[in-house]
Motif scaffolding. Sequence first.
Motif, short mmCIF file in Angstrom:
data_model
loop_
_atom_site.label_atom_id
_atom_site.label_comp_id
_atom_site.label_asym_id
_atom_site.label_seq_id
_atom_site.Cartn_x
_atom_site.Cartn_y
_atom_site.Cartn_z
N GLU A 55 0.82 -1.21 0.00
CA GLU A 55 0.00 0.00 0.00
C GLU A 55 0.86 1.26 0.00
N TYR A 66 1.65 1.50 -3.79
CA TYR A 66 0.56 1.62 -4.77
C TYR A 66 -0.73 2.23 -4.22
N TYR A 68 -5.91 -0.83 -1.46
CA TYR A 68 -6.59 -1.71 -2.42
C TYR A 68 -7.31 -2.82 -1.67
N ASP A 99 -7.71 -6.16 -7.62
CA ASP A 99 -8.05 -4.75 -7.47
C ASP A 99 -6.76 -3.90 -7.50
N LEU A 100 -5.73 -4.41 -6.88
CA LEU A 100 -4.45 -3.70 -6.88
C LEU A 100 -3.93 -3.55 -8.31
N LYS A 154 -5.97 -1.04 -10.24
CA LYS A 154 -5.65 0.34 -9.83
C LYS A 154 -4.37 0.83 -10.49
N LEU A 200 -5.14 1.51 -14.18
CA LEU A 200 -5.96 2.71 -14.41
C LEU A 200 -5.16 3.98 -14.17
N LYS A 201 -4.34 3.96 -13.14
CA LYS A 201 -3.51 5.12 -12.80
C LYS A 201 -2.62 5.49 -13.97
#
Length: 258
Positions: A199, A202, A205, A210-211, A214, A217-218
């Motif tokens: 965390e 990144y 999450y 999901d991580l 993310k 998408l970032k």
Amino acid sequence: MLRKVFSIISKSNVVVEVLDAREPELTRSKTIERFSKEKGKKILLAINKGDLVPRDVSEKWKEYFEDQGLMAVYLSATGHMGTTVLRKEIKKLLLGKEGIVCFVGYPKTGKSSIINALKGRHSASTSAHPMELGYTKAPQLFKIDNKIYAWDTPGVIPPDGDPVERIIRGYSVDEMEDPVKAAVLLIKRIEGFDRKSLEEVYGEYKDPYDLLAKIALKRGWIYKKSKEPNIEEAAKVVIRDYHEGKIIYFSLPPQRSR
Ligand SMILES: Nc1nc2c(ncn2[C@@H]2O[C@H](COP(=O)(O)OP(=O)(O)O)[C@@H](O)[C@H]2O)c(=O)[nH]1
Ligand SMILES: [Mg+2]
């Protein structure tokens, strides 16, 4: 490849097995240790990348191995920590005489980097990722001292090696059949030690997928057709970050039973 390393071991006086301080037990090659012992070679465990874990963690691993009757030192090849101790231990094992030491271990544990640190000059090629430029492909002999020669060997993952390590250290991310699966396994393993270490890099999450979503998408990585996040590319990022030491976590030796 294992056979090539075996033949180099046969030609050496001392075997230095290089481990990753974040996962010393998982990066141990019991097959190589067994072979070296059979050949009557002295083995020294070098717990490398000590800069990535707190010092007392390296210390605990060293004690853990010593309790098992193994010799161990910890160091950081790139952080220039512990290399003097390593050199001294090698000399001790060579009984002050001239000799050949070979560096063995999993890919990416820092074998070539240690040889460079001992030589004080960059001669052995290194690389941050398996099977990419700078990766040690063939054994090479270096002079690291007026009395000591060192074999740099290609990393090998023995048949009884850890399956996650086998994937992430055995292939470059672009060659991996299923980087998502590898990254998810790696993420789960790291979570078993310290979820915060992920965390911190990144952000928060829910679960491994999901991580990855993310991260994708970032960076704006989206499959054109489905508009879904490209978690395959994100998986490669996580594995690369792991190799580059960006995810800071560590493991501890099993509790002593006495
Ligand atoms: N943080 C850290 N990185 C290291 C250390 N030693 C090696 N590395 C890095 O780990 C990667 C693999 O190193 P390399 O010497 O090529 O490993 P080899 O495959 O065992 O020869 C490279 O990116 C090195 O810069 C260390 O002590 N600390
Ligand atoms: Mg190398």
